[in-house]
Write a protein that holds these residues in place. Structure first.
Motif, PDB file in Angstrom:
ATOM      1  N   ARG A  22       4.514  -2.923  -8.631  1.00 50.58           N
ATOM      2  CA  ARG A  22       4.598  -2.718  -7.184  1.00 50.58           C
ATOM      3  C   ARG A  22       4.532  -4.058  -6.448  1.00 50.58           C
ATOM      4  O   ARG A  22       5.271  -4.285  -5.481  1.00 50.58           O
ATOM      5  CB  ARG A  22       3.464  -1.803  -6.724  1.00 50.58           C
ATOM      6  CG  ARG A  22       3.497  -1.525  -5.253  1.00 50.58           C
ATOM      7  CD  ARG A  22       2.597  -0.417  -4.877  1.00 50.58           C
ATOM      8  NE  ARG A  22       3.059   0.861  -5.422  1.00 50.58           N
ATOM      9  CZ  ARG A  22       2.431   2.010  -5.232  1.00 50.58           C
ATOM     10  NH1 ARG A  22       1.315   2.035  -4.536  1.00 50.58           N
ATOM     11  NH2 ARG A  22       2.900   3.118  -5.749  1.00 50.58           N
ATOM     12  N   VAL A  29     -11.990  -1.877  -2.496  1.00 50.69           N
ATOM     13  CA  VAL A  29     -12.302  -1.951  -1.068  1.00 50.69           C
ATOM     14  C   VAL A  29     -11.366  -2.973  -0.432  1.00 50.69           C
ATOM     15  O   VAL A  29     -11.289  -4.120  -0.898  1.00 50.69           O
ATOM     16  CB  VAL A  29     -13.774  -2.374  -0.851  1.00 50.69           C
ATOM     17  CG1 VAL A  29     -14.112  -2.396   0.623  1.00 50.69           C
ATOM     18  CG2 VAL A  29     -14.702  -1.439  -1.609  1.00 50.69           C
ATOM     19  N   ASP A  30     -10.670  -2.572   0.611  1.00 49.09           N
ATOM     20  CA  ASP A  30      -9.757  -3.484   1.295  1.00 49.09           C
ATOM     21  C   ASP A  30     -10.576  -4.529   2.052  1.00 49.09           C
ATOM     22  O   ASP A  30     -11.490  -4.201   2.811  1.00 49.09           O
ATOM     23  CB  ASP A  30      -8.867  -2.698   2.267  1.00 49.09           C
ATOM     24  CG  ASP A  30      -7.715  -3.547   2.761  1.00 49.09           C
ATOM     25  OD1 ASP A  30      -6.568  -3.227   2.425  1.00 49.09           O
ATOM     26  OD2 ASP A  30      -7.967  -4.566   3.458  1.00 49.09           O
ATOM     27  N   SER A  70      -7.476 -11.567   4.241  1.00 48.70           N
ATOM     28  CA  SER A  70      -6.927 -11.551   2.879  1.00 48.70           C
ATOM     29  C   SER A  70      -6.596 -12.954   2.389  1.00 48.70           C
ATOM     30  O   SER A  70      -6.502 -13.187   1.185  1.00 48.70           O
ATOM     31  CB  SER A  70      -5.669 -10.680   2.824  1.00 48.70           C
ATOM     32  OG  SER A  70      -4.661 -11.244   3.643  1.00 48.70           O
ATOM     33  N   VAL A 123     -10.214  -6.034  -2.735  1.00 55.74           N
ATOM     34  CA  VAL A 123      -8.807  -6.401  -2.946  1.00 55.74           C
ATOM     35  C   VAL A 123      -8.222  -6.829  -1.605  1.00 55.74           C
ATOM     36  O   VAL A 123      -8.665  -6.369  -0.546  1.00 55.74           O
ATOM     37  CB  VAL A 123      -7.996  -5.229  -3.527  1.00 55.74           C
ATOM     38  CG1 VAL A 123      -8.441  -4.920  -4.938  1.00 55.74           C
ATOM     39  CG2 VAL A 123      -8.102  -3.996  -2.654  1.00 55.74           C
ATOM     40  N   PRO A 124      -7.228  -7.700  -1.610  1.00 54.10           N
ATOM     41  CA  PRO A 124      -6.680  -8.181  -0.336  1.00 54.10           C
ATOM     42  C   PRO A 124      -5.738  -7.167   0.318  1.00 54.10           C
ATOM     43  O   PRO A 124      -5.575  -7.204   1.534  1.00 54.10           O
ATOM     44  CB  PRO A 124      -5.932  -9.450  -0.748  1.00 54.10           C
ATOM     45  CG  PRO A 124      -5.594  -9.240  -2.175  1.00 54.10           C
ATOM     46  CD  PRO A 124      -6.680  -8.423  -2.760  1.00 54.10           C
ATOM     47  N   ALA A 125      -5.109  -6.304  -0.470  1.00 55.35           N
ATOM     48  CA  ALA A 125      -4.152  -5.370   0.129  1.00 55.35           C
ATOM     49  C   ALA A 125      -4.250  -4.048  -0.603  1.00 55.35           C
ATOM     50  O   ALA A 125      -3.731  -3.905  -1.710  1.00 55.35           O
ATOM     51  CB  ALA A 125      -2.733  -5.934   0.028  1.00 55.35           C
ATOM     52  N   LEU A 126      -4.919  -3.109   0.010  1.00 53.63           N
ATOM     53  CA  LEU A 126      -5.134  -1.827  -0.666  1.00 53.63           C
ATOM     54  C   LEU A 126      -3.841  -1.025  -0.789  1.00 53.63           C
ATOM     55  O   LEU A 126      -3.714  -0.191  -1.683  1.00 53.63           O
ATOM     56  CB  LEU A 126      -6.196  -1.028   0.109  1.00 53.63           C
ATOM     57  CG  LEU A 126      -6.736   0.214  -0.589  1.00 53.63           C
ATOM     58  CD1 LEU A 126      -7.437  -0.148  -1.874  1.00 53.63           C
ATOM     59  CD2 LEU A 126      -7.680   0.985   0.322  1.00 53.63           C
ATOM     60  N   PHE A 127      -2.855  -1.305   0.115  1.00 53.99           N
ATOM     61  CA  PHE A 127      -1.641  -0.479   0.074  1.00 53.99           C
ATOM     62  C   PHE A 127      -0.895  -0.646  -1.249  1.00 53.99           C
ATOM     63  O   PHE A 127      -0.146   0.235  -1.649  1.00 53.99           O
ATOM     64  CB  PHE A 127      -0.732  -0.815   1.265  1.00 53.99           C
ATOM     65  CG  PHE A 127      -0.047  -2.144   1.167  1.00 53.99           C
ATOM     66  CD1 PHE A 127       1.232  -2.256   0.614  1.00 53.99           C
ATOM     67  CD2 PHE A 127      -0.645  -3.304   1.647  1.00 53.99           C
ATOM     68  CE1 PHE A 127       1.867  -3.476   0.535  1.00 53.99           C
ATOM     69  CE2 PHE A 127      -0.011  -4.520   1.567  1.00 53.99           C
ATOM     70  CZ  PHE A 127       1.251  -4.616   1.010  1.00 53.99           C
ATOM     71  N   LEU A 128      -1.109  -1.770  -1.927  1.00 56.66           N
ATOM     72  CA  LEU A 128      -0.436  -1.945  -3.216  1.00 56.66           C
ATOM     73  C   LEU A 128      -1.040  -1.059  -4.307  1.00 56.66           C
ATOM     74  O   LEU A 128      -0.449  -0.879  -5.364  1.00 56.66           O
ATOM     75  CB  LEU A 128      -0.517  -3.416  -3.658  1.00 56.66           C
ATOM     76  CG  LEU A 128       0.274  -4.403  -2.808  1.00 56.66           C
ATOM     77  CD1 LEU A 128      -0.022  -5.823  -3.236  1.00 56.66           C
ATOM     78  CD2 LEU A 128       1.767  -4.121  -2.923  1.00 56.66           C
ATOM     79  N   TRP A 129      -2.258  -0.549  -4.075  1.00 57.20           N
ATOM     80  CA  TRP A 129      -2.943   0.239  -5.096  1.00 57.20           C
ATOM     81  C   TRP A 129      -2.809   1.751  -4.861  1.00 57.20           C
ATOM     82  O   TRP A 129      -3.356   2.531  -5.646  1.00 57.20           O
ATOM     83  CB  TRP A 129      -4.439  -0.118  -5.119  1.00 57.20           C
ATOM     84  CG  TRP A 129      -4.706  -1.531  -5.538  1.00 57.20           C
ATOM     85  CD1 TRP A 129      -4.857  -2.602  -4.736  1.00 57.20           C
ATOM     86  CD2 TRP A 129      -4.846  -2.003  -6.875  1.00 57.20           C
ATOM     87  NE1 TRP A 129      -5.079  -3.731  -5.470  1.00 57.20           N
ATOM     88  CE2 TRP A 129      -5.084  -3.386  -6.794  1.00 57.20           C
ATOM     89  CE3 TRP A 129      -4.796  -1.405  -8.125  1.00 57.20           C
ATOM     90  CZ2 TRP A 129      -5.260  -4.179  -7.920  1.00 57.20           C
ATOM     91  CZ3 TRP A 129      -4.987  -2.184  -9.236  1.00 57.20           C
ATOM     92  CH2 TRP A 129      -5.209  -3.571  -9.131  1.00 57.20           C
TER      93      TRP A 129
END
Lengths: 288, 555
Positions: free
Chosen positions: A249, A226-227, A92, B33-39
């Motif tokens: 968030r 996509v992560d 990331s 995206v770098p962090a899917l948990f935010l979405w």
């Protein structure tokens, strides 16, 4: 990245006369940082009445000649504080335009340069889902070259996890200044890792690097998100409402991190816009 | 704006098909995206249907729908409506040599387009040059006029009298718009003139050669004009075969100067005079001279006149003959008892068919449109007197001195005649540039081929039987119309001769005949519709192109 890209001459010139200073150092070996405790050094601090057992060499005979009483000279204790650079190298960190990773590398290089100029020892520890091959603390011009060389070989890959940081904190390293450079975009483990560093008697800085695209995503429409690290995906119809919810968030995530750092006495800095590393380091050094 | 074919709007139904295909085949666009948990578990938006629909719309779809809409509007044939002054408009575009200057043709087209744009039509377009051409007859369609304007190409020929051009399209014109760089000497009533500025800076307006009266060599007569408001330093180059002569000239602003240069070289390969500097109209910076054809037998009667003889030798290759047969009779200062047989040049010489009266003081010169005066400037001529004459029927007067004919021509049963009613001796003619040009013109009219070594572009030349001229397009015989200036080789009976072709003189007197009257027709403004479907078609193409590029960029 090449060493001259990591640490350009302009950055070195801007930081050449700066030093890292700490007000609350844990007890340690003698070094270059002034401690609130008295000790042996060349820096005179105060006088105190002579007590049996004091070193005869520290009696101020000039005062005795004038006042006919024995006083002992007290000196400032100077301690050594190694700088530990804990650098997040997960996938990331390679995200964004401009990417976060080059900024993190340049930031680490600039901090290492300042510390080594102040005759402090510097260690480098990359981490992602596990601890990477690091560099033990060392000092001198040759060590700066080794730090830059290792930084130049790093690339962002793997998943973000702060468990390796906790493991490193439990490794019995000499207390010093631990600077964690990361995007801190992990759902869990961040607070535990920072607490572990504090328990290991390190002073801790948390430098959070985010890209403009993370703060304000530019996309609209029907998206498959996509992560970068896990490859997991999710279909999202991204409109104005969804974007507002995402921003809220992310802001909540950052606010919780900042509040936790504040409660632990950990300086936290959010670096969200593309800036020159030298400016950031100058600001950090001035605030400490 | 109006839609002239509203049925075309039905193409907009294609938009429904595009939307249907979009929703049936839509694929979520992958984004990292770098962090899917935010979405995850984002709260739903406002419950309005539009807010839910909007995120599902894509820019690509919007571009496609916009392209379909533009296509539908274009298919409905939209047109802008405006009121324009109406009435039949004749556009006369000068296509003579001077309009070939750099950029002048484009300016002419733009000026004509502006006229078409500002008026309601109908229109007709004439290309005014030798030969005059109807580019488009009377038409109410602006597109046809624009296509005709695209065909407009100025040449290197002269332009005929405006009256000749106007007779090609007889009509009760409401407007006649003449677009030119040189205003004609006469304008029809209510005609409008649009003057195009000429980039011509300087020009070589005349070039002639004559022998020195003592026979020692030749004299080059060069006339150069400066069209600018500045001094011009011009290098003049005269080329004879491989030999070149240089002469520097300094011309005052807006001035015309005549030079007499001695020349002792050969004439056989012809002469080329050139101003060796470029300007906006390079064609008139160069003039050609070819020596006259040999063998013109001249019978001389009356007084001697060395200057006239020298001009005849230079222009016509004349040789004095005491015995017949004669090609030309020249009579100077005498009175002939009988009409001379064949062509005759009469200089203050009377004949039974045109007897001369007593000398009278000359009046103001008044030049007429006549081939005898082509390129001849008579303004500096001074003569001691002129004689009145009774001209035969059908005679053409080329030059008047007050009320009296000074130069005239006619054809009689015995042959062609040119009469000068004033003496050359004691006049300023021998010292003027116009004199050898006048003699050349006279010989060309009297002896069309035998002495006609000088021609102009666009004017037909009747070649004698058995002669052919070598042109860049191949050999030509019979009637030849030169298309470009230059020295041309003529082959006749195993002999090789040269003829020179030059641009028509810019100050050529061109008017002749009565100009037709343009009766102004009061007409109501015309409600004109300019089609704009092309704009919508272009917009549709641009939108589709943008959609394609965006789709390619997204992969």
């Amino acid at each position: 990245m090449r060493p001259e890209e990591l640490l350009p001459p302009a950055t070195m010139a801007a930081l050449a006369k700066r030093r890292l200073t700490f007000r609350q150092l844990p007890a340690g070996q003698p070094g270059g940082h002034p401690s609130p405790r008295a000790g042996l050094s060349l820096e005179f601090s105060d006088h105190r009445p002579y007590q049996p057992g004091d070193d005869f060499r520290q009696i101020d005979w000039a005062v005795y000649a004038r006042q006919r009483r024995l006083v002992t000279k007290v000196y400032t204790q100077e301690l050594e504080a190694p700088l530990y650079l804990l650098l997040d190298t997960s996938a990331s960190m390679g995200y964004g335009q401009p990417a976060k990773f080059p900024l993190a590398l340049r930031l680490a290089a600039a901090l290492a340069f300042v510390a080594l100029r102040g005759l402090d020892r510097v260690g480098l520890q990359p981490f992602a889902e596990r601890l990477g091959e690091g560099l033990p603390p060392g000092r001198g011009r040759g060590h700066l070259g080794r730090v830059l060389s290792l930084l130049g070989e790093l690339s962002p890959r793997g998943e973000t996890s702060f468990a390796p940081v906790s493991d490193w904190a439990a490794g019995g390293h000499q207390p010093g200044l631990a600077v964690v450079i990361s995007d801190f975009l992990a759902p869990t483990g961040v607070e535990e890792a920072l607490t572990a560093l504090r328990r290991a008697r390190h002073r801790v800085w948390a430098l959070q690097v985010l890209s403009p695209q993370e703060l304000s995503p530019p996309w609209r429409g029907l998206l498959r998100l996509v992560d970068l690290e896990t490859g997991r995906s999710r279909v999202v119809p991204l409109g104005r409402q969804a974007l507002l919810a995402y921003r809220a968030r992310l802001a909540e995530h950052n606010r919780r991190l900042a509040e936790f750092c504040s409660s632990q006495g950990i300086p936290h800095r959010l670096l969200a816009s593309p800036r020159r590393p030298a400016e950031i380091v100058l600001e950090l050094v001035a605030r400490r | 704006m109006v839609l002239r074919s509203p049925v075309g709007l039905s193409l907009a139904a294609l938009g429904l098909l595009v939307v249907l295909i979009y929703f049936l085949r839509r694929q979520p666009r992958p984004v990292h995206v770098p962090a899917l948990f935010l979405w995850e578990r984002l709260p739903p938006g406002q419950p309005r249907w539009l807010s839910r629909l909007f995120p599902q719309l894509d820019l690509l779809l919007l571009l496609q729908l916009a392209a379909v809409a533009a296509l539908a509007v274009g298919a409905a044939d939209p047109a802008r409506v405006g009121l324009r002054p109406g009435g039949a408009t004749l556009l006369v575009l000068d296509a003579s040599a001077s309009m070939s200057a750099q950029g002048v043709a484009d300016q002419t087209r733009q000026a004509a387009q502006a006229v078409v744009q500002a008026t309601g039509g109908p229109w007709a377009v004439i290309s005014w040059a030798q030969p005059t051409e109807v580019l488009v007859p009377l038409t109410p369609e602006p597109d046809q006029v624009r296509a005709a304007l695209d065909r407009y190409r100025p040449g290197l020929a002269a332009r005929p009298p405006l009256s000749h051009a106007l007779t090609l399209l007889p009509h009760q014109w409401a407007r006649i718009v003449i677009i030119t760089d040189r205003p004609p000497s006469q304008l029809p009533p209510r005609a409008e003139l649009i003057l195009i500025p000429s980039p011509n800076e300087f020009s070589l307006t005349a070039f002639a050669v004559r022998p020195q009266p003592d026979g020692s060599g030749f004299q080059l007569l060069v006339r150069v004009r400066n069209h600018t408001d500045q001094y011009q330093d011009l290098p003049l180059v005269v080329q004879a075969g491989e030999t070149r002569f240089f002469q520097a000239l300094l011309l005052p602003p807006r001035a015309e100067e005549t030079l007499f240069l001695p020349y002792y070289g050969p004439l056989g390969e012809g002469l080329v005079a050139e101003l060796a500097r470029e300007d906006g109209f390079p064609w008139d910076n160069r003039r050609y001279f070819a020596p006259g054809l040999v063998g013109c037998r001249v019978r001389w009667l009356g007084q001697q006149q060395p200057y006239l003889w020298a001009a005849l030798v230079a222009s016509g290759g004349a040789e004095l003959a005491l015995e017949p047969p004669w090609d030309l009779t020249v009579a100077v200062g005498t009175s002939l008892e009988e009409p001379p047989p064949g062509p005759a040049l009469l200089v203050e010489a009377g004949t039974p068919e045109a007897p001369l009266g007593p000398p009278q003081p000359p009046g103001e010169w008044s030049a007429q449109a006549d081939p005898l005066l082509g390129g001849v400037d008579v303004s500096d001529w001074v003569v001691p007197h002129v004689r009145p004459v009774e001209l035969p029927e059908g005679a053409q007067v080329a030059l008047l001195a007050g009320e009296l004919p000074a130069v005239a021509r006619w054809e009689s049963a015995a042959g062609k005649r040119v009469l000068l009613t004033f003496p050359i001796h004691g006049s300023s003619l021998p010292a003027s540039t116009g004199f050898p040009l006048l003699v050349r013109n006279v010989l060309q009219w009297l002896l069309p081929w035998r002495t006609g070594a000088q021609y102009v572009v666009g004017e037909s030349v009747a070649l004698p039987p058995g002669a052919e001229v070598l042109t860049p397009a191949g050999p030509a015989s019979g009637v030849w119309v030169p298309e470009a200036p230059g020295l041309y080789e003529v082959r006749r009976g195993g002999r090789r001769e040269l003829v020179a072709v030059n641009l028509p003189p810019a100050d050529q007197v061109e008017e002749g005949g009565a100009l037709p009257l343009a009766t102004p027709t009061l007409s109501e403004p015309v409600r004109r519709q300019d089609p704009v479907w092309g704009w919508f078609a272009g917009l549709a193409l641009a939108l589709l192109l943008a959609e394609g590029l965006l789709a390619q960029r997204r992969g």
